[in-house]
Structures are given as structure tokens and as C-alpha cells.
Scaffold this motif. Sequence first.
Motif, short mmCIF file in Angstrom:
data_model
loop_
_atom_site.label_atom_id
_atom_site.label_comp_id
_atom_site.label_asym_id
_atom_site.label_seq_id
_atom_site.Cartn_x
_atom_site.Cartn_y
_atom_site.Cartn_z
N ARG A 135 0.85 -1.19 0.00
CA ARG A 135 0.00 0.00 0.00
C ARG A 135 0.88 1.24 0.00
N PHE A 141 -4.29 7.21 -10.46
CA PHE A 141 -4.78 5.83 -10.56
C PHE A 141 -4.06 5.08 -11.68
N GLU A 144 -1.01 2.64 -10.98
CA GLU A 144 -1.18 1.44 -10.16
C GLU A 144 -0.17 0.35 -10.49
N TRP A 148 2.09 -3.02 -8.42
CA TRP A 148 2.15 -4.44 -8.81
C TRP A 148 3.59 -4.87 -9.06
N ALA A 170 -7.21 -4.39 -6.25
CA ALA A 170 -6.72 -3.06 -5.87
C ALA A 170 -7.77 -2.41 -4.98
N PHE A 172 -8.99 1.00 -2.90
CA PHE A 172 -8.84 2.46 -3.01
C PHE A 172 -9.24 3.09 -1.67
N VAL A 184 -3.59 3.78 -2.53
CA VAL A 184 -4.01 2.53 -3.16
C VAL A 184 -3.22 1.36 -2.58
N VAL A 186 -2.58 -2.87 -3.32
CA VAL A 186 -2.80 -4.01 -4.20
C VAL A 186 -2.51 -5.29 -3.42
#
Length: 277
Positions: A135, A141, A144, A148, A170, A172, A184, A186
Motif C-alpha cells: 500500500r 490511478f 497502479e 504491482w 486493488a 482504493f 491505493v 494491491v
Amino acid sequence: MFQIGEFSRLANVSIRSLRHYDKIGLLVPEKINIETNYRYYSAKQLQTINKIQKLKEIGLGLSVINEILSSGSDVKTIQSHFAIRELELQEELETITQQRLLLESSLAVLKENSAKWNYHIIKKEIPKRFVASVRDTIPTFASEGLLWERLYGEIIPQQAQFAKEPFSMAIFHDEVYRDADVDVEVQVSLKTAAYDSRNGVAFKEAPEVSVASVIINGSYEQMTAVTEAVAVWLENHEYQLNGPMFNIYHVSIATEPNPENWVTEACFPIKEENHEV
């Protein structure tokens, strides 16, 4: 000589405009009676007012018109301002053309959406699961993918084993909408959390959560329509939002470059509505 009312009728110009022209020095009455303050105009001034109206019709401002009249309607002065106005009109035309094309494309999308996007929303439980998680605050956005990369950069060297249903999601976390510096997280589901948390990647157990779930086939441009549909569903079924919204990626850009083939499950954590509010 004509009083201002008479001149107004002859010139097809309001008294208010004539008084404004007088105030800014654009068209000063031929004579003003000192005792009565009545304004009087000459027949010759009809030519001037007609020039003013014609120049206004092509979009010139009063300051420019005043400059033209002050120059004695010099041809070079007129040509210079006409050339500037022509460029302005060309820019306006390009803007209008772009707006028209946007209008046509938006109408086509709306028609397509009404025929194509019919969302089926259900209540379901996302079970407890072990996850690898990272995080962070990212610029937008669209960034993202950076999370990953960090996540897989840590779990692959540790040879982490994915769960039978390896949710890739994901979350938010921002409480209000932000279009920059977004919070964010993941996650990917694993068989166990018995790995070393390091470099910002945590291995943990994620709790069970009740959600309103909707499957999205295609690109993410549908999200506005999805949230509208979910909002109506929540009200009709007397649920409230209960935590940050998240996406589960069943088919994503990681394995499929064509957005038309993406499959995303949008999940909105929910609880029963509090009727005391």
C-alpha cells in the motif's frame, strides 16, 4: 437635429446603448442643451451609428470600433483588425468543430451504453484469505502498475504459492475522491502468509467482507455508469457503504492488452442501512 428618442428609432438602437456610446466617447451627441440636458443627434451621425452596428455584427469590440472610427476609418487600421478577427473566428470554428465531434461521439457512447451495459449487481461474501499486500500513495490511478511491480518483485523471489483462487485486487483507501496522490493498496491471495514482510510488502490475513459485486466486461470507462447503478441498488436494498471500494481483476492488462477483453469485478463493501440516521 433629432432628440435621442427620435434618433433611437431612426437608428434601430436603444436609448441605453446610445447613452453608453456617449459615455465611452464612441458616439457623442451633436448638441446637448445645457438647461434641459437633452441630447440631439444629426442625420450625418446615422452613418456613424450604422458603421458601429455593422462592426459589432462581425464581432468587433467597442474599444476596437472606437479605434477604427478615431482613425477616420483608415483602410490599414480596418484591415489589421479584420485580419485579427478572422483568426479569432478560425479558432472559434475549430473549437466548435471539436465540440461537435465530441457531442457526436458522446451521443454514440450513450446509445451504445444503453444497449450494451446492463449491470447485474449481487450481494456476496469475499472470504478470509492470506494475501501479499503493498500500500502506498501513487501520483494517479494510472500509476497502479508501480505497486504491482513492487509486489511481484518481492513475492516471486520468495516463491510464494498462490491460492486456488488467487484474487488480484486493488483497494482504493481515500475517504473522498482524489485525482492525484491517491492511496491505493494491491493484493494477491496466497496459500499462506508465512513469508518475510519486507520492502513495503506485507504478508497478512485479510478479513471476510460483504460486498455489492458487479462484473464489468471491457474497459474501465464504464466505472461512472457502474457506480450510478450500484448507488441505486444500495438505496433499493437498504444498504450502506462500509469501507473502501476495491476491484478484483479476473482478466486485466497484465495478461490481456485488449481492453475489450478485460473482466473486472467492482466490489463495494456494505452493511445494512442504519434507519436511525
